[in-house]
Every structure is written in structure tokens, then in C-alpha cells.
Design a protein around this motif. Structure first.
Motif, PDB file in Angstrom:
ATOM      1  N   ALA A 101      21.995  60.696  75.926  1.00  0.00           N
ATOM      2  CA  ALA A 101      23.158  60.497  75.522  1.00  0.00           C
ATOM      3  C   ALA A 101      23.409  59.850  74.488  1.00  0.00           C
ATOM      4  N   CYS A 102      22.816  58.745  74.351  1.00  0.00           N
ATOM      5  CA  CYS A 102      22.823  57.542  73.288  1.00  0.00           C
ATOM      6  C   CYS A 102      22.559  58.314  71.976  1.00  0.00           C
ATOM      7  N   VAL A 103      21.323  59.021  71.959  1.00  0.00           N
ATOM      8  CA  VAL A 103      20.766  59.461  70.668  1.00  0.00           C
ATOM      9  C   VAL A 103      21.772  60.585  70.070  1.00  0.00           C
ATOM     10  N   LEU A 104      21.951  61.568  71.124  1.00  0.00           N
ATOM     11  CA  LEU A 104      22.931  62.751  70.616  1.00  0.00           C
ATOM     12  C   LEU A 104      24.546  62.231  70.176  1.00  0.00           C
ATOM     13  N   ALA A 105      25.016  61.305  70.980  1.00  0.00           N
ATOM     14  CA  ALA A 105      26.400  60.922  70.250  1.00  0.00           C
ATOM     15  C   ALA A 105      26.244  60.070  68.925  1.00  0.00           C
ATOM     16  N   ALA A 106      25.160  59.321  69.133  1.00  0.00           N
ATOM     17  CA  ALA A 106      25.078  58.474  68.007  1.00  0.00           C
ATOM     18  C   ALA A 106      25.083  59.284  66.840  1.00  0.00           C
ATOM     19  N   GLU A 107      24.184  60.132  66.912  1.00  0.00           N
ATOM     20  CA  GLU A 107      23.798  61.240  65.645  1.00  0.00           C
ATOM     21  C   GLU A 107      25.109  62.205  65.218  1.00  0.00           C
ATOM     22  N   ALA A 108      25.804  62.382  66.238  1.00  0.00           N
ATOM     23  CA  ALA A 108      27.283  63.153  66.038  1.00  0.00           C
ATOM     24  C   ALA A 108      28.083  62.245  65.159  1.00  0.00           C
ATOM     25  N   ALA A 109      27.980  60.871  65.721  1.00  0.00           N
ATOM     26  CA  ALA A 109      29.087  59.668  64.932  1.00  0.00           C
ATOM     27  C   ALA A 109      28.435  59.622  63.562  1.00  0.00           C
ATOM     28  N   ARG A 110      26.959  59.545  63.383  1.00  0.00           N
ATOM     29  CA  ARG A 110      26.564  59.281  62.024  1.00  0.00           C
ATOM     30  C   ARG A 110      26.937  60.417  61.036  1.00  0.00           C
ATOM     31  N   VAL A 111      27.193  61.572  61.371  1.00  0.00           N
ATOM     32  CA  VAL A 111      27.544  62.754  60.650  1.00  0.00           C
ATOM     33  C   VAL A 111      29.312  62.666  60.609  1.00  0.00           C
TER      34      VAL A 111
END
Lengths: 117, 117
Positions: free
Chosen positions: B28-38
Motif C-alpha cells: 500500500a505504501c509503495v503503490l500510493a507513494a508512487e501514485a503521489a510522486r506522479v
């Protein structure tokens, strides 16, 4: 090439609740994944769809430090998490270390003998 | 602007061990963080140094789905994790949802009432 995975080793000699442990592993996952995205975009891309993560246990700080050293020596992305110490732990306590995303056979040389948390 | 944080809500009505829970939260952390990075690089950048993550509990699937819907409606980065089902759970079981990294006051409207895991 072998599958790409991320392994997170967690200390069992310090007292952390379930949510605390999960947050520490979350830190490790995010920070090592970003390190890999920058240093090894091919590994990161291949890993992205599977997101394979394996959480294992180590008895103490020395084991984390040994994993970190071996990952660095092997040129694998890694991240050692130190807790800010707002709750439960003394500030700066190392809680876990993440190795990869990287090819399974390279990580297994370092963490292959460890049991699941 | 308020601090930037990431909140991960975990179901307590399904049986997951400590390592399993940590791996799901890691996803959850990795995937939402990457969504936010973009989608919100400004939020992501501000969050990067603190890596603030808060792991909370929800009683069941309906709560995860409600959090996901509200995060989507508010335009916040989020990710719902569904387990591949190799171990412990039935394939496709939703285990947790991550909202943010995003400003605290926006996330608190959605998850502010929840207790720590």
C-alpha cells in the motif's frame, strides 16, 4: 534472469506492536524501492507488476547491519530504517532493513537462510 | 499548508500474521507513494524527508471501500491492496488501503476518526 523481489528483515529483539512493525516495513519498502527506481530502473520495472515482498525475522541489530553491509558490497539497493522515536522506541533505533527490488538469486545469497516473520 | 502524511487502513476481520500484515502495508505504501510522486510531486517531495506513515484499523471490507471512494472523490492519491492469495488468504481479498502522501487536514476528513492498529 530470476524473478525480482524485495526482502525486508525485521528485528525481533525489540518490542513493536503490529501497526508499528507495519509502518517500519512500509518505510523500508518505499525507500529501497525508490533507490532501485533510480539505480536499477530495469529491476524496478520488472518488479513493479508483482510487487513481491518477503518479510523475514532477524534476532538483533548485528544481523541488520550485516545484511546492510552485504547488500552494499553486492551493489544491491537497500535501506536501513531508524525509528524517529516518537512512540514505543528510543530515537534512532534501527528496526529493519530492506534489500531490493533485485534479482532473487542475488538477494538469496544474503537473506536466503532467514525465516518468515 | 499542513504536514504531509500517508495513512494506511488495515482490516481486522481477516486473519493475517504480523509479517503478512507488514507486507500488505508495504504494498500500500509503495503503490500510493508512487501514485503521489506522479500526480502530486509537490506533496511527494515535502513528504519524502519525514516519510510519515500512520497505520490504522478498520473492522471490515466496507470501510476500506468507503475510504477508497472518499479518497478518489477528494482527488487524493490512494491504493487498495488485494492479496494474490498465495498464502493465508483467498485470492483477491482486499487487505488494506493507503491514502496519501497528502496534506494531513485533507486525509483527516476521511480517516481522522480511526484508531491505530
Amino acid at each position: 534472469m530470476s524473478a525480482i523481489k524485495q526482502v525486508i528483515a525485521v528485528r525481533t529483539d525489540i518490542k513493536m506492536g503490529r501497526g508499528k512493525t507495519a509502518a517500519q516495513v512500509g518505510h523500508a519498502c518505499v525507500l529501497a524501492a525508490e533507490a532501485a527506481r533510480v539505480s536499477h530502473p530495469d529491476w524496478w520495472n520488472e518488479w513493479w507488476d508483482t510487487q513481491e515482498k518477503v518479510v523475514v525475522r532477524v534476532p538483533g541489530y548485528g544481523d541488520l547491519e550485516e545484511i546492510r553491509r552485504e547488500a552494499a558490497r553486492a551493489g544491491l539497493p537497500y535501506h536501513m530504517v531508524r525509528d524517529a522515536g516518537h512512540t514505543q522506541l528510543t530515537p534512532g533505533t534501527a528496526t529493519c532493513v530492506s534489500v531490493g527490488p533485485a534479482p532473487e538469486h542475488l538477494i538469496d545469497r544474503i537473506t536466503g537462510g532467514l525465516s518468515l516473520l
